[in-house]
Design a protein around this motif. Structure first.
Motif, PDB file in Angstrom:
ATOM      1  N   ASN A 187       0.585  -1.137  -0.068  1.00  0.00           N
ATOM      2  CA  ASN A 187      -0.021   0.019  -0.115  1.00  0.00           C
ATOM      3  C   ASN A 187       0.903   1.061   0.121  1.00  0.00           C
ATOM      4  O   ASN A 187       1.240   1.808   1.015  1.00  0.00           O
ATOM      5  CB  ASN A 187      -0.956  -0.162   1.386  1.00  0.00           C
ATOM      6  CG  ASN A 187      -1.954   1.185   1.244  1.00  0.00           C
ATOM      7  OD1 ASN A 187      -1.847   2.224   0.507  1.00  0.00           O
ATOM      8  ND2 ASN A 187      -2.653   1.402   2.376  1.00  0.00           N
ATOM      9  N   ARG A 188       1.397   1.502  -0.950  1.00  0.00           N
ATOM     10  CA  ARG A 188       2.231   2.916  -1.428  1.00  0.00           C
ATOM     11  C   ARG A 188       1.774   3.510  -2.591  1.00  0.00           C
ATOM     12  O   ARG A 188       1.154   3.316  -3.412  1.00  0.00           O
ATOM     13  CB  ARG A 188       3.670   2.428  -1.652  1.00  0.00           C
ATOM     14  CG  ARG A 188       4.273   1.852  -0.615  1.00  0.00           C
ATOM     15  CD  ARG A 188       4.524   2.450   0.715  1.00  0.00           C
ATOM     16  NE  ARG A 188       5.239   3.573   0.525  1.00  0.00           N
ATOM     17  CZ  ARG A 188       5.434   4.389   1.433  1.00  0.00           C
ATOM     18  NH1 ARG A 188       4.811   4.155   2.755  1.00  0.00           N
ATOM     19  NH2 ARG A 188       6.126   5.389   1.701  1.00  0.00           N
ATOM     20  N   THR A 189       1.747   4.853  -2.404  1.00  0.00           N
ATOM     21  CA  THR A 189       1.206   5.884  -3.210  1.00  0.00           C
ATOM     22  C   THR A 189       2.326   7.031  -3.361  1.00  0.00           C
ATOM     23  O   THR A 189       2.913   7.447  -2.273  1.00  0.00           O
ATOM     24  CB  THR A 189      -0.307   6.311  -2.981  1.00  0.00           C
ATOM     25  OG1 THR A 189      -0.646   7.151  -4.120  1.00  0.00           O
ATOM     26  CG2 THR A 189      -0.133   7.370  -1.733  1.00  0.00           C
ATOM     27  N   ILE A 190       2.408   7.653  -4.516  1.00  0.00           N
ATOM     28  CA  ILE A 190       3.249   8.834  -4.747  1.00  0.00           C
ATOM     29  C   ILE A 190       2.616   9.856  -5.511  1.00  0.00           C
ATOM     30  O   ILE A 190       2.028   9.444  -6.537  1.00  0.00           O
ATOM     31  CB  ILE A 190       4.367   8.551  -5.456  1.00  0.00           C
ATOM     32  CG1 ILE A 190       5.431   7.515  -4.706  1.00  0.00           C
ATOM     33  CG2 ILE A 190       5.431   9.786  -5.810  1.00  0.00           C
ATOM     34  CD1 ILE A 190       6.769   6.994  -5.453  1.00  0.00           C
ATOM     35  N   LEU A 191       2.240  10.816  -4.962  1.00  0.00           N
ATOM     36  CA  LEU A 191       1.644  11.965  -5.778  1.00  0.00           C
ATOM     37  C   LEU A 191       2.268  13.302  -5.954  1.00  0.00           C
ATOM     38  O   LEU A 191       3.041  13.676  -4.922  1.00  0.00           O
ATOM     39  CB  LEU A 191       0.299  12.282  -4.958  1.00  0.00           C
ATOM     40  CG  LEU A 191      -0.517  11.057  -4.792  1.00  0.00           C
ATOM     41  CD1 LEU A 191      -1.623  11.546  -3.566  1.00  0.00           C
ATOM     42  CD2 LEU A 191      -1.420  10.642  -6.015  1.00  0.00           C
TER      43      LEU A 191
ATOM     44  N   ARG B 198      -5.285  14.967 -13.784  1.00  0.00           N
ATOM     45  CA  ARG B 198      -5.443  13.857 -14.414  1.00  0.00           C
ATOM     46  C   ARG B 198      -4.735  13.776 -15.512  1.00  0.00           C
ATOM     47  O   ARG B 198      -4.475  14.768 -16.265  1.00  0.00           O
ATOM     48  CB  ARG B 198      -6.988  13.405 -14.643  1.00  0.00           C
ATOM     49  CG  ARG B 198      -7.632  13.293 -13.244  1.00  0.00           C
ATOM     50  CD  ARG B 198      -9.109  12.910 -13.615  1.00  0.00           C
ATOM     51  NE  ARG B 198      -9.781  12.753 -12.422  1.00  0.00           N
ATOM     52  CZ  ARG B 198     -11.167  12.651 -12.136  1.00  0.00           C
ATOM     53  NH1 ARG B 198     -11.978  12.675 -13.288  1.00  0.00           N
ATOM     54  NH2 ARG B 198     -11.627  12.351 -11.183  1.00  0.00           N
TER      55      ARG B 198
ATOM     56  N   ILE C 102      -7.058  15.371  -3.308  1.00  0.00           N
ATOM     57  CA  ILE C 102      -6.986  14.286  -2.338  1.00  0.00           C
ATOM     58  C   ILE C 102      -6.311  14.783  -0.903  1.00  0.00           C
ATOM     59  O   ILE C 102      -5.329  15.552  -0.775  1.00  0.00           O
ATOM     60  CB  ILE C 102      -5.703  13.478  -2.979  1.00  0.00           C
ATOM     61  CG1 ILE C 102      -6.152  12.967  -4.308  1.00  0.00           C
ATOM     62  CG2 ILE C 102      -5.395  12.236  -2.099  1.00  0.00           C
ATOM     63  CD1 ILE C 102      -5.105  12.397  -5.270  1.00  0.00           C
TER      64      ILE C 102
ATOM     65  N   GLU D 281       4.756  10.833  -0.535  1.00  0.00           N
ATOM     66  CA  GLU D 281       4.691   9.559  -0.587  1.00  0.00           C
ATOM     67  C   GLU D 281       4.030   8.869   0.736  1.00  0.00           C
ATOM     68  O   GLU D 281       4.411   9.598   1.848  1.00  0.00           O
ATOM     69  CB  GLU D 281       6.250   9.145  -0.713  1.00  0.00           C
ATOM     70  CG  GLU D 281       6.401   7.584  -0.969  1.00  0.00           C
ATOM     71  CD  GLU D 281       7.806   7.269  -0.937  1.00  0.00           C
ATOM     72  OE1 GLU D 281       8.017   5.848  -0.752  1.00  0.00           O
ATOM     73  OE2 GLU D 281       8.691   8.039  -0.844  1.00  0.00           O
TER      74      GLU D 281
ATOM     75  N   ARG E 166       0.747   6.165   2.294  1.00  0.00           N
ATOM     76  CA  ARG E 166      -0.173   5.027   2.059  1.00  0.00           C
ATOM     77  C   ARG E 166      -1.569   5.592   2.248  1.00  0.00           C
ATOM     78  O   ARG E 166      -2.058   6.486   2.655  1.00  0.00           O
ATOM     79  CB  ARG E 166       0.029   3.831   3.317  1.00  0.00           C
ATOM     80  CG  ARG E 166      -0.097   4.652   4.399  1.00  0.00           C
ATOM     81  CD  ARG E 166      -0.177   3.464   5.807  1.00  0.00           C
ATOM     82  NE  ARG E 166      -0.092   3.969   6.875  1.00  0.00           N
ATOM     83  CZ  ARG E 166      -1.032   4.320   7.609  1.00  0.00           C
ATOM     84  NH1 ARG E 166      -2.377   3.820   7.079  1.00  0.00           N
ATOM     85  NH2 ARG E 166      -1.042   4.788   8.778  1.00  0.00           N
ATOM     86  N   ILE E 167      -2.594   4.751   1.492  1.00  0.00           N
ATOM     87  CA  ILE E 167      -4.028   5.135   1.392  1.00  0.00           C
ATOM     88  C   ILE E 167      -4.529   4.551   2.609  1.00  0.00           C
ATOM     89  O   ILE E 167      -4.256   3.266   2.757  1.00  0.00           O
ATOM     90  CB  ILE E 167      -4.474   4.616   0.118  1.00  0.00           C
ATOM     91  CG1 ILE E 167      -4.088   5.323  -0.983  1.00  0.00           C
ATOM     92  CG2 ILE E 167      -6.011   4.967   0.125  1.00  0.00           C
ATOM     93  CD1 ILE E 167      -4.341   4.785  -2.433  1.00  0.00           C
TER      94      ILE E 167
ATOM     95  N   THR F 266     -11.506   8.510   2.863  1.00  0.00           N
ATOM     96  CA  THR F 266     -10.281   7.963   2.187  1.00  0.00           C
ATOM     97  C   THR F 266      -9.144   9.102   2.080  1.00  0.00           C
ATOM     98  O   THR F 266      -9.605  10.271   1.708  1.00  0.00           O
ATOM     99  CB  THR F 266     -10.611   7.695   0.752  1.00  0.00           C
ATOM    100  OG1 THR F 266     -11.679   6.373   1.026  1.00  0.00           O
ATOM    101  CG2 THR F 266      -9.296   7.053   0.206  1.00  0.00           C
TER     102      THR F 266
ATOM    103  N   VAL G 296      -4.763   9.883   2.203  1.00  0.00           N
ATOM    104  CA  VAL G 296      -3.312   9.229   2.220  1.00  0.00           C
ATOM    105  C   VAL G 296      -2.517   9.903   3.527  1.00  0.00           C
ATOM    106  O   VAL G 296      -2.646  11.176   3.846  1.00  0.00           O
ATOM    107  CB  VAL G 296      -2.581   9.951   1.004  1.00  0.00           C
ATOM    108  CG1 VAL G 296      -1.181   9.807   0.817  1.00  0.00           C
ATOM    109  CG2 VAL G 296      -3.372   9.498  -0.470  1.00  0.00           C
TER     110      VAL G 296
END
Length: 142
Positions: A3-7, A35, A48, A73, A75-76, A92, A94
């Motif tokens: 569970n990793r996210t980079i935005l 987007r 977000i 960087e 997690r959700i 929801t 991050v």
């Protein structure tokens, strides 16, 4: 499981710094992320919610402002609670453990801020001096 996210995006407004009853800092803000496509020629974005904790929260509160380009960087996380009407509400967000300020912030004290981790220490970019000659004054063993 992973569970990793980079935005990468811009803050929609100044964030909010709060403290838990135990004195732990929490900084929340919203990141607008474009987007990769357009809808009838118009670019769309997702907004977000981001949460940082402890020293990272205080560092972000000091330097992040509306419109600032930022990479995070983390997690959700999905949490829920019952609102005053008795309905279950799902949130929801991050939870960021690394934040990188992508634009220099020289207006505040003349410092150029880099990447901050969850302990508030600045991580040095190993490619920061990319393309510049390296001084090797020692004799090499080969």
């Amino acid at each position: 499981m992973l569970n990793r996210t980079i935005l990468i995006g811009r803050l929609t407004r100044d964030g909010e710094l709060r403290y838990t009853p135990a004195g732990v800092a929490v900084f929340t803000f919203t990141l607008a992320v474009d987007r990769p496509f357009t809808n009838n020629g118009q670019r769309e974005a997702d907004f977000i919610p981001i949460v940082t904790w402890r020293q990272l929260a205080e560092t972000c509160a000091n330097y992040l402002r509306k419109g600032r380009l930022t990479a995070i960087e983390g997690r959700i996380q999905v949490r829920n609670y019952d609102n005053s009407e008795g309905r279950r509400v799902y949130v929801t967000e991050v939870i960021a453990d690394n934040v990188r300020f992508l634009e220099s912030n020289r207006g505040e004290g003349g410092q150029d801020l880099g990447r901050q981790d969850q302990t508030g220490r600045e991580n040095q970019d190993p490619f920061q001096e990319d393309g510049k000659p390296i001084d090797i004054s020692d004799d090499l063993p080969f």
